[in-house]
Design a protein around this motif. Structure first.
Motif, PDB file in Angstrom:
ATOM      1  N   THR A  19      30.982  -2.802 -27.416  1.00  0.00           N
ATOM      2  CA  THR A  19      29.633  -2.456 -27.051  1.00  0.00           C
ATOM      3  C   THR A  19      28.996  -1.447 -27.977  1.00  0.00           C
ATOM      4  OG1 THR A  19      30.745  -2.413 -24.944  1.00  0.00           O
ATOM      5  CG2 THR A  19      28.408  -2.251 -24.907  1.00  0.00           C
ATOM      6  N   THR A  20      29.713  -0.395 -28.286  1.00  0.00           N
ATOM      7  CA  THR A  20      29.074   0.648 -29.058  1.00  0.00           C
ATOM      8  C   THR A  20      29.981   1.154 -30.147  1.00  0.00           C
ATOM      9  OG1 THR A  20      29.880   2.418 -27.674  1.00  0.00           O
ATOM     10  CG2 THR A  20      27.840   1.406 -27.010  1.00  0.00           C
ATOM     11  N   GLN A  21      29.407   1.728 -31.103  1.00  0.00           N
ATOM     12  CA  GLN A  21      30.210   2.338 -32.158  1.00  0.00           C
ATOM     13  C   GLN A  21      29.986   3.840 -32.236  1.00  0.00           C
ATOM     14  OE1 GLN A  21      32.718   1.962 -34.201  1.00  0.00           O
ATOM     15  NE2 GLN A  21      32.233   3.972 -34.734  1.00  0.00           N
ATOM     16  N   GLY A  22      29.575   4.582 -31.601  1.00  0.00           N
ATOM     17  CA  GLY A  22      29.587   6.005 -31.645  1.00  0.00           C
ATOM     18  C   GLY A  22      28.400   6.623 -32.314  1.00  0.00           C
ATOM     19  N   SER A 291      25.637   1.314 -32.082  1.00  0.00           N
ATOM     20  CA  SER A 291      25.440   0.045 -31.390  1.00  0.00           C
ATOM     21  C   SER A 291      24.863   0.279 -30.005  1.00  0.00           C
ATOM     22  CB  SER A 291      26.762  -0.721 -31.245  1.00  0.00           C
ATOM     23  OG  SER A 291      27.232  -1.148 -32.498  1.00  0.00           O
ATOM     24  N   VAL A 292      24.104  -0.691 -29.551  1.00  0.00           N
ATOM     25  CA  VAL A 292      23.539  -0.691 -28.196  1.00  0.00           C
ATOM     26  C   VAL A 292      23.755  -2.077 -27.613  1.00  0.00           C
ATOM     27  CG1 VAL A 292      21.416  -0.544 -26.825  1.00  0.00           C
ATOM     28  CG2 VAL A 292      21.803   1.080 -28.705  1.00  0.00           C
ATOM     29  N   SER A 293      24.203  -2.138 -26.362  1.00  0.00           N
ATOM     30  CA  SER A 293      24.380  -3.415 -25.673  1.00  0.00           C
ATOM     31  C   SER A 293      23.450  -3.505 -24.476  1.00  0.00           C
ATOM     32  CB  SER A 293      25.825  -3.586 -25.190  1.00  0.00           C
ATOM     33  OG  SER A 293      26.644  -4.102 -26.205  1.00  0.00           O
ATOM     34  N   ILE A 294      22.871  -4.689 -24.310  1.00  0.00           N
ATOM     35  CA  ILE A 294      22.104  -5.011 -23.107  1.00  0.00           C
ATOM     36  C   ILE A 294      22.939  -5.984 -22.290  1.00  0.00           C
ATOM     37  CG2 ILE A 294      19.997  -6.038 -22.190  1.00  0.00           C
ATOM     38  CD1 ILE A 294      18.598  -5.283 -24.796  1.00  0.00           C
ATOM     39  N   PHE A 295      23.299  -5.582 -21.075  1.00  0.00           N
ATOM     40  CA  PHE A 295      24.041  -6.436 -20.148  1.00  0.00           C
ATOM     41  C   PHE A 295      23.074  -6.965 -19.093  1.00  0.00           C
ATOM     42  CE2 PHE A 295      27.009  -3.168 -21.637  1.00  0.00           C
ATOM     43  CZ  PHE A 295      28.087  -3.919 -22.067  1.00  0.00           C
ATOM     44  N   VAL A 296      23.113  -8.258 -18.854  1.00  0.00           N
ATOM     45  CA  VAL A 296      22.242  -8.894 -17.860  1.00  0.00           C
ATOM     46  C   VAL A 296      23.112  -9.685 -16.897  1.00  0.00           C
ATOM     47  CG1 VAL A 296      20.345 -10.507 -17.482  1.00  0.00           C
ATOM     48  CG2 VAL A 296      20.376  -9.087 -19.555  1.00  0.00           C
ATOM     49  N   ALA A 314      28.717  10.927 -26.016  1.00  0.00           N
ATOM     50  CA  ALA A 314      27.720  10.256 -26.844  1.00  0.00           C
ATOM     51  C   ALA A 314      27.172   8.998 -26.200  1.00  0.00           C
ATOM     52  CB  ALA A 314      28.340   9.907 -28.199  1.00  0.00           C
ATOM     53  N   THR A 315      27.804   8.527 -25.128  1.00  0.00           N
ATOM     54  CA  THR A 315      27.399   7.261 -24.513  1.00  0.00           C
ATOM     55  C   THR A 315      26.307   7.488 -23.471  1.00  0.00           C
ATOM     56  OG1 THR A 315      29.613   6.351 -24.845  1.00  0.00           O
ATOM     57  CG2 THR A 315      28.187   5.220 -23.262  1.00  0.00           C
ATOM     58  N   GLN A 316      25.185   6.825 -23.671  1.00  0.00           N
ATOM     59  CA  GLN A 316      24.059   6.894 -22.742  1.00  0.00           C
ATOM     60  C   GLN A 316      23.929   5.542 -22.036  1.00  0.00           C
ATOM     61  OE1 GLN A 316      22.646  10.103 -22.991  1.00  0.00           O
ATOM     62  NE2 GLN A 316      24.256  10.267 -24.540  1.00  0.00           N
ATOM     63  N   THR A 317      23.526   5.582 -20.772  1.00  0.00           N
ATOM     64  CA  THR A 317      23.419   4.344 -19.994  1.00  0.00           C
ATOM     65  C   THR A 317      22.162   4.365 -19.145  1.00  0.00           C
ATOM     66  OG1 THR A 317      25.839   4.251 -19.832  1.00  0.00           O
ATOM     67  CG2 THR A 317      24.597   2.826 -18.345  1.00  0.00           C
ATOM     68  N   ILE A 327      20.014  -5.013 -14.952  1.00  0.00           N
ATOM     69  CA  ILE A 327      20.097  -4.733 -16.372  1.00  0.00           C
ATOM     70  C   ILE A 327      20.846  -3.425 -16.589  1.00  0.00           C
ATOM     71  CG2 ILE A 327      18.808  -4.482 -18.513  1.00  0.00           C
ATOM     72  CD1 ILE A 327      18.312  -7.150 -17.090  1.00  0.00           C
ATOM     73  N   THR A 328      21.835  -3.455 -17.458  1.00  0.00           N
ATOM     74  CA  THR A 328      22.523  -2.242 -17.896  1.00  0.00           C
ATOM     75  C   THR A 328      22.392  -2.158 -19.405  1.00  0.00           C
ATOM     76  OG1 THR A 328      24.139  -2.398 -16.093  1.00  0.00           O
ATOM     77  CG2 THR A 328      24.706  -0.973 -17.947  1.00  0.00           C
ATOM     78  N   ILE A 329      21.820  -1.048 -19.884  1.00  0.00           N
ATOM     79  CA  ILE A 329      21.666  -0.820 -21.315  1.00  0.00           C
ATOM     80  C   ILE A 329      22.532   0.373 -21.678  1.00  0.00           C
ATOM     81  CG2 ILE A 329      20.061  -0.346 -23.197  1.00  0.00           C
ATOM     82  CD1 ILE A 329      17.869  -1.604 -21.453  1.00  0.00           C
ATOM     83  N   MET A 330      23.451   0.168 -22.595  1.00  0.00           N
ATOM     84  CA  MET A 330      24.458   1.177 -22.894  1.00  0.00           C
ATOM     85  C   MET A 330      24.650   1.285 -24.395  1.00  0.00           C
ATOM     86  SD  MET A 330      28.449   1.096 -21.670  1.00  0.00           S
ATOM     87  CE  MET A 330      27.989   1.234 -19.946  1.00  0.00           C
ATOM     88  N   GLY A 331      24.746   2.511 -24.893  1.00  0.00           N
ATOM     89  CA  GLY A 331      24.987   2.683 -26.314  1.00  0.00           C
ATOM     90  C   GLY A 331      25.143   4.130 -26.694  1.00  0.00           C
TER      91      GLY A 331
END
Length: 349
Positions: A19-22, A291-296, A314-317, A327-331
């Motif tokens: 999902t994310t790279q930091g 990186s940012v992921s959108i989960f639906v 560092a991870t925001q949601t 919807i979950t947006i995480m990165g």
């Protein structure tokens, strides 16, 4: 760094950890647009040289993470939580092999052979098998060989230090806008392997850190031995996570306005959590580093609570309801950047 699997809300825990790279302008990125347009300015030769310097350094670091054989213990500190694991890594030709044993929390043994990832969970006697396009394992820092990384980050040297007994150069990657975090990276001097990495907020405060506490370079790691260990699944229930590659537009989703620097990297569907509703979707964006992921997924009042924002290291949601979807947006990007993704997401009916 990609440790989102351990931090993801339960409703998206089924997704892979790619999902994310930091590790900004909140209005949508006038600063980002300025960074993009700089290549056409009178300073173009200097900027081209800067871009070459950034990308040469990143590719050296990326190659080192794949080509070095090593054994090490690394420690992650994020949001006041510390965890550690031991890692064995070996490369033979184009073959990559990795073993990770968690030293804190629930026991886990993770094996990666190229794109095949096997996770052993001995407490539950479960083995999870899946394919991933990228390993998402520290210290692989570069998400893609994107020549536009230098449009959004500038690089500077920050001295020399020893990490885990290894003499290392320190490099700062400073964002040119406020839509992404910065990084301080320690790379061993001989070939450029990342040995320590900090993710920094826009004020330079350390949000998250990962680094080796001990490291044996050019270690005698045997790929065939790790492959045999990876295949010992007797006594375990094997779960195969089937990822179906797709595109957001095919699934009826669009981002009305691009978020400066972030390009779509991949989009997957997985089997639904329940027998009712569409398959959960993961749409991944990256600027080459972050990186940012959108989960639906279909909205389920039994599993989904109130809309919220959450910060952990560092991870925001961000979680929100959109019509009949959750919807979950995480990165690992500022919350203002995630809000741009949230406000721009649209479902085509």
């Amino acid at each position: 760094m990609n440790y989102v699997a351990a931090q993801a809300p339960s409703s998206v825990a089924q997704f892979p950890a790619e999902t994310t790279q930091g590790k900004i302008a909140p209005s949508g990125g006038s600063a980002g647009r300025e960074a993009i347009s700089l290549g056409a300015s009178s300073n173009a030769p200097a900027l081209a040289a800067e871009s070459k310097s950034v990308n040469d350094w990143l590719m050296r670091m990326h190659d080192a993470s794949r080509k070095r054989a090593y054994i090490g213990t690394f420690v992650v500190s994020s949001g006041g939580v510390m965890s550690s694991a031991k890692i064995w890594h070996v490369c033979e030709g184009n073959q990559q092999m990795e073993r990770i044993e968690t030293l804190t929390g629930a026991p886990r043994s993770i094996f990666r052979h190229n794109d095949q990832v096997i996770t052993f969970m001995p407490d539950q006697k479960v083995v999870r098998s899946e394919k991933r396009e990228s390993s998402d394992m520290f210290p692989e820092f570069l998400q893609s060989a994107d020549s536009h990384i230098a449009d959004f980050y500038k690089i500077r040297s920050d001295g020399v230090e020893r990490v885990a007994g290894v003499k290392s150069d320190i490099i700062m990657l400073v964002p040119k806008d406020n839509m992404r975090f910065g990084y301080r990276v320690w790379t061993e001097q001989k070939k450029g392997l990342v040995v320590k990495l900090q993710t920094l907020d826009i004020d330079g405060k350390v949000l998250e850190q990962a680094g080796f506490s001990e490291l044996q370079l050019d270690a005698p790691v045997k790929m065939d031995k790790l492959i045999r260990m990876m295949g010992k699944v007797e006594g375990y229930h094997v779960e195969k996570a089937v990822l179906v590659k797709t595109t957001a537009s095919v699934e009826g989703w669009v981002l009305k306005a691009p978020v400066a620097g972030f390009k779509p990297m991949s989009c997957y569907k997985r089997p639904p959590v329940s027998t009712v509703g569409d398959e959960p979707l993961q749409w991944v964006f990256s600027d080459g580093l972050a990186s940012v992921s959108i989960f639906v997924e279909p909205f389920d009042p039994q599993r989904h609570g109130k809309e919220s924002t959450l910060s952990l290291g560092a991870t925001q949601t961000i979680t929100k309801r959109m019509d009949g979807y959750w919807i979950t947006i995480m990165g690992e990007a500022p919350i203002t950047t995630l809000r741009l993704f949230a406000s721009g997401l649209e479902h085509k009916k």
